[in-house]
Design a protein around this motif. Structure first.
Motif, PDB file in Angstrom:
ATOM      1  N   TYR A  41       0.751  -1.120  -0.086  1.00 16.43           N
ATOM      2  CA  TYR A  41      -0.035  -0.003   0.116  1.00 16.43           C
ATOM      3  C   TYR A  41       0.841   1.223   0.180  1.00 16.43           C
ATOM      4  CZ  TYR A  41      -3.932  -3.296   0.930  1.00 16.43           C
ATOM      5  OH  TYR A  41      -4.926  -4.133   0.868  1.00 16.43           O
ATOM      6  N   ASP A  42       0.400   2.251  -0.740  1.00 18.76           N
ATOM      7  CA  ASP A  42       1.243   3.578  -0.780  1.00 18.76           C
ATOM      8  C   ASP A  42       0.910   4.460   0.205  1.00 18.76           C
ATOM      9  OD1 ASP A  42       2.545   6.048  -1.681  1.00 18.76           O
ATOM     10  OD2 ASP A  42       1.269   6.123  -3.509  1.00 18.76           O
ATOM     11  N   SER A  43       1.756   4.870   0.996  1.00 15.74           N
ATOM     12  CA  SER A  43       1.172   5.623   2.256  1.00 15.74           C
ATOM     13  C   SER A  43       0.810   6.926   1.901  1.00 15.74           C
ATOM     14  CB  SER A  43       2.783   5.779   3.041  1.00 15.74           C
ATOM     15  OG  SER A  43       3.517   6.620   2.521  1.00 15.74           O
ATOM     16  N   GLU A  44       0.940   7.543   0.650  1.00 21.80           N
ATOM     17  CA  GLU A  44       0.324   8.529   0.231  1.00 21.80           C
ATOM     18  C   GLU A  44      -1.121   8.527   0.127  1.00 21.80           C
ATOM     19  OE1 GLU A  44       1.885  11.761  -0.462  1.00 21.80           O
ATOM     20  OE2 GLU A  44       3.516  10.610   0.458  1.00 21.80           O
ATOM     21  N   THR A  45      -1.663   7.385   0.286  1.00 21.11           N
ATOM     22  CA  THR A  45      -3.208   7.047   0.175  1.00 21.11           C
ATOM     23  C   THR A  45      -3.575   6.850   1.357  1.00 21.11           C
ATOM     24  OG1 THR A  45      -2.778   4.781  -0.190  1.00 21.11           O
ATOM     25  CG2 THR A  45      -2.727   6.114  -2.045  1.00 21.11           C
ATOM     26  N   PHE A  46      -3.012   6.895   2.404  1.00 17.01           N
ATOM     27  CA  PHE A  46      -3.235   6.926   3.810  1.00 17.01           C
ATOM     28  C   PHE A  46      -4.169   8.090   4.310  1.00 17.01           C
ATOM     29  CE2 PHE A  46       0.230   3.788   5.223  1.00 17.01           C
ATOM     30  CZ  PHE A  46      -0.036   2.692   4.109  1.00 17.01           C
ATOM     31  N   ASP A  47      -5.362   7.992   4.963  1.00 18.77           N
ATOM     32  CA  ASP A  47      -6.000   9.163   5.545  1.00 18.77           C
ATOM     33  C   ASP A  47      -6.098   8.670   6.819  1.00 18.77           C
ATOM     34  OD1 ASP A  47      -7.435  11.609   5.815  1.00 18.77           O
ATOM     35  OD2 ASP A  47      -9.271  10.520   4.989  1.00 18.77           O
ATOM     36  N   PHE A  48      -5.657   9.447   7.768  1.00 22.94           N
ATOM     37  CA  PHE A  48      -5.857   9.144   9.449  1.00 22.94           C
ATOM     38  C   PHE A  48      -6.767   9.730  10.110  1.00 22.94           C
ATOM     39  CE2 PHE A  48      -1.431   8.749   8.016  1.00 22.94           C
ATOM     40  CZ  PHE A  48      -1.091   7.482   8.260  1.00 22.94           C
ATOM     41  N   GLU A  49      -7.651   9.062  10.962  1.00 23.26           N
ATOM     42  CA  GLU A  49      -8.917   9.527  11.670  1.00 23.26           C
ATOM     43  C   GLU A  49      -9.921   9.807  10.758  1.00 23.26           C
ATOM     44  OE1 GLU A  49      -9.158   9.395  15.000  1.00 23.26           O
ATOM     45  OE2 GLU A  49      -7.167   8.510  14.927  1.00 23.26           O
ATOM     46  N   ARG A  55     -20.923   4.150   8.786  1.00 24.11           N
ATOM     47  CA  ARG A  55     -21.202   3.859  10.526  1.00 24.11           C
ATOM     48  C   ARG A  55     -20.813   5.313  11.137  1.00 24.11           C
ATOM     49  NH1 ARG A  55     -17.918  -1.602  12.261  1.00 24.11           N
ATOM     50  NH2 ARG A  55     -19.150  -3.013  10.612  1.00 24.11           N
ATOM     51  N   ASP A  56     -21.271   5.584  12.082  1.00 21.78           N
ATOM     52  CA  ASP A  56     -20.970   6.750  12.937  1.00 21.78           C
ATOM     53  C   ASP A  56     -19.848   6.531  13.601  1.00 21.78           C
ATOM     54  OD1 ASP A  56     -21.353   9.365  13.907  1.00 21.78           O
ATOM     55  OD2 ASP A  56     -22.853   8.759  15.635  1.00 21.78           O
ATOM     56  N   GLN A  57     -18.570   6.541  12.904  1.00 22.42           N
ATOM     57  CA  GLN A  57     -17.456   6.151  13.563  1.00 22.42           C
ATOM     58  C   GLN A  57     -16.358   6.855  12.852  1.00 22.42           C
ATOM     59  OE1 GLN A  57     -16.752   1.869  13.802  1.00 22.42           O
ATOM     60  NE2 GLN A  57     -18.224   1.722  15.433  1.00 22.42           N
ATOM     61  N   ILE A  58     -15.030   6.843  13.412  1.00 21.90           N
ATOM     62  CA  ILE A  58     -13.755   7.331  12.701  1.00 21.90           C
ATOM     63  C   ILE A  58     -13.008   5.955  12.790  1.00 21.90           C
ATOM     64  CG2 ILE A  58     -11.785   8.897  13.143  1.00 21.90           C
ATOM     65  CD1 ILE A  58     -14.381  10.307  12.625  1.00 21.90           C
ATOM     66  N   ALA A  59     -12.175   5.921  11.524  1.00 25.15           N
ATOM     67  CA  ALA A  59     -11.248   4.764  11.320  1.00 25.15           C
ATOM     68  C   ALA A  59     -10.077   5.315  11.526  1.00 25.15           C
ATOM     69  CB  ALA A  59     -11.381   4.191   9.873  1.00 25.15           C
ATOM     70  N   ASP A  60      -9.232   4.585  11.992  1.00 21.85           N
ATOM     71  CA  ASP A  60      -7.620   4.927  12.536  1.00 21.85           C
ATOM     72  C   ASP A  60      -6.864   5.423  11.213  1.00 21.85           C
ATOM     73  OD1 ASP A  60      -7.769   5.038  15.402  1.00 21.85           O
ATOM     74  OD2 ASP A  60      -7.669   2.843  15.090  1.00 21.85           O
ATOM     75  N   ILE A  61      -7.313   4.379  10.418  1.00 20.15           N
ATOM     76  CA  ILE A  61      -6.433   4.802   8.989  1.00 20.15           C
ATOM     77  C   ILE A  61      -7.547   4.219   7.820  1.00 20.15           C
ATOM     78  CG2 ILE A  61      -4.568   3.882   7.454  1.00 20.15           C
ATOM     79  CD1 ILE A  61      -3.106   3.209  10.024  1.00 20.15           C
ATOM     80  N   ALA A  62      -7.734   4.975   6.905  1.00 21.76           N
ATOM     81  CA  ALA A  62      -8.411   4.634   5.563  1.00 21.76           C
ATOM     82  C   ALA A  62      -7.446   4.708   4.549  1.00 21.76           C
ATOM     83  CB  ALA A  62      -9.570   5.603   5.481  1.00 21.76           C
ATOM     84  N   TYR A  72     -10.486   0.145   5.398  1.00 18.39           N
ATOM     85  CA  TYR A  72     -10.334   0.844   6.548  1.00 18.39           C
ATOM     86  C   TYR A  72      -9.537  -0.145   7.949  1.00 18.39           C
ATOM     87  CZ  TYR A  72     -14.291   3.746   5.081  1.00 18.39           C
ATOM     88  OH  TYR A  72     -15.016   4.456   4.427  1.00 18.39           O
ATOM     89  N   VAL A  73      -8.776   0.532   8.585  1.00 16.93           N
ATOM     90  CA  VAL A  73      -8.008  -0.106   9.521  1.00 16.93           C
ATOM     91  C   VAL A  73      -8.229   0.443  10.934  1.00 16.93           C
ATOM     92  CG1 VAL A  73      -5.575  -0.701  10.230  1.00 16.93           C
ATOM     93  CG2 VAL A  73      -6.064  -0.567   7.829  1.00 16.93           C
ATOM     94  N   GLU A  74      -8.667  -0.423  11.763  1.00 15.17           N
ATOM     95  CA  GLU A  74      -8.872   0.196  13.331  1.00 15.17           C
ATOM     96  C   GLU A  74      -7.830  -0.375  14.031  1.00 15.17           C
ATOM     97  OE1 GLU A  74     -10.599   2.245  16.440  1.00 15.17           O
ATOM     98  OE2 GLU A  74     -10.819   2.195  14.392  1.00 15.17           O
ATOM     99  N   VAL A  75      -7.066   0.144  14.910  1.00 16.43           N
ATOM    100  CA  VAL A  75      -5.701  -0.049  15.633  1.00 16.43           C
ATOM    101  C   VAL A  75      -6.407  -0.230  17.026  1.00 16.43           C
ATOM    102  CG1 VAL A  75      -3.496   0.545  16.242  1.00 16.43           C
ATOM    103  CG2 VAL A  75      -4.336   1.069  13.858  1.00 16.43           C
ATOM    104  N   LYS A  76      -5.808  -1.137  17.633  1.00 14.75           N
ATOM    105  CA  LYS A  76      -6.064  -1.244  19.202  1.00 14.75           C
ATOM    106  C   LYS A  76      -4.795  -1.570  19.950  1.00 14.75           C
ATOM    107  CE  LYS A  76     -10.515  -1.544  18.651  1.00 14.75           C
ATOM    108  NZ  LYS A  76     -11.520  -0.282  19.138  1.00 14.75           N
ATOM    109  N   ASN A  77      -4.912  -1.178  21.141  1.00 13.86           N
ATOM    110  CA  ASN A  77      -3.752  -0.957  21.991  1.00 13.86           C
ATOM    111  C   ASN A  77      -3.253  -2.591  22.246  1.00 13.86           C
ATOM    112  OD1 ASN A  77      -4.501  -2.456  24.507  1.00 13.86           O
ATOM    113  ND2 ASN A  77      -5.619  -0.505  24.937  1.00 13.86           N
TER     114      ASN A  77
END
Length: 87
Positions: A41-49, A55-62, A72-77
């Motif tokens: 994946y090209d990091s130039e295409t990453f959109d954070f938050e 859904r009524d949510q925010i993805a960590d990385i799209a 969509y990527v959701e990161v957890k601790n």
């Protein structure tokens, strides 16, 4: 077909095991981003938050796949157990 550099994945895994603070931001910046780039994946295409419109949510990385699709990527601790809702 995606060609995965297994040596790079082993390096990322070792880095994860060395992390002292397993908070979500450390994992996102120090682990997940490298994995996504290693998968091609090209990091130039990453959109954070990124707002998730179905859904009524925010993805960590799209990651923009095309004009109408995102991955969509959701990161957890590192101490968090994932639930069915997280997948």
């Amino acid at each position: 077909m995606i060609r995965v550099d297994m040596d790079k994945i082993k390096e990322i895994k070792a880095r994860f095991n060395r992390l002292e603070n397993l908070n979500e931001e450390n994992i996102k910046i120090k682990i997940v981003l490298d994995i996504l780039i290693s998968l091609g994946y090209d990091s130039e295409t990453f959109d954070f938050e990124h707002e998730v419109y179905h859904r009524d949510q925010i993805a960590d990385i799209a990651i923009k796949i095309n004009d109408n699709e995102y991955f969509y990527v959701e990161v957890k601790n590192g101490k968090n157990n994932l639930s069915e809702r997280d997948i």
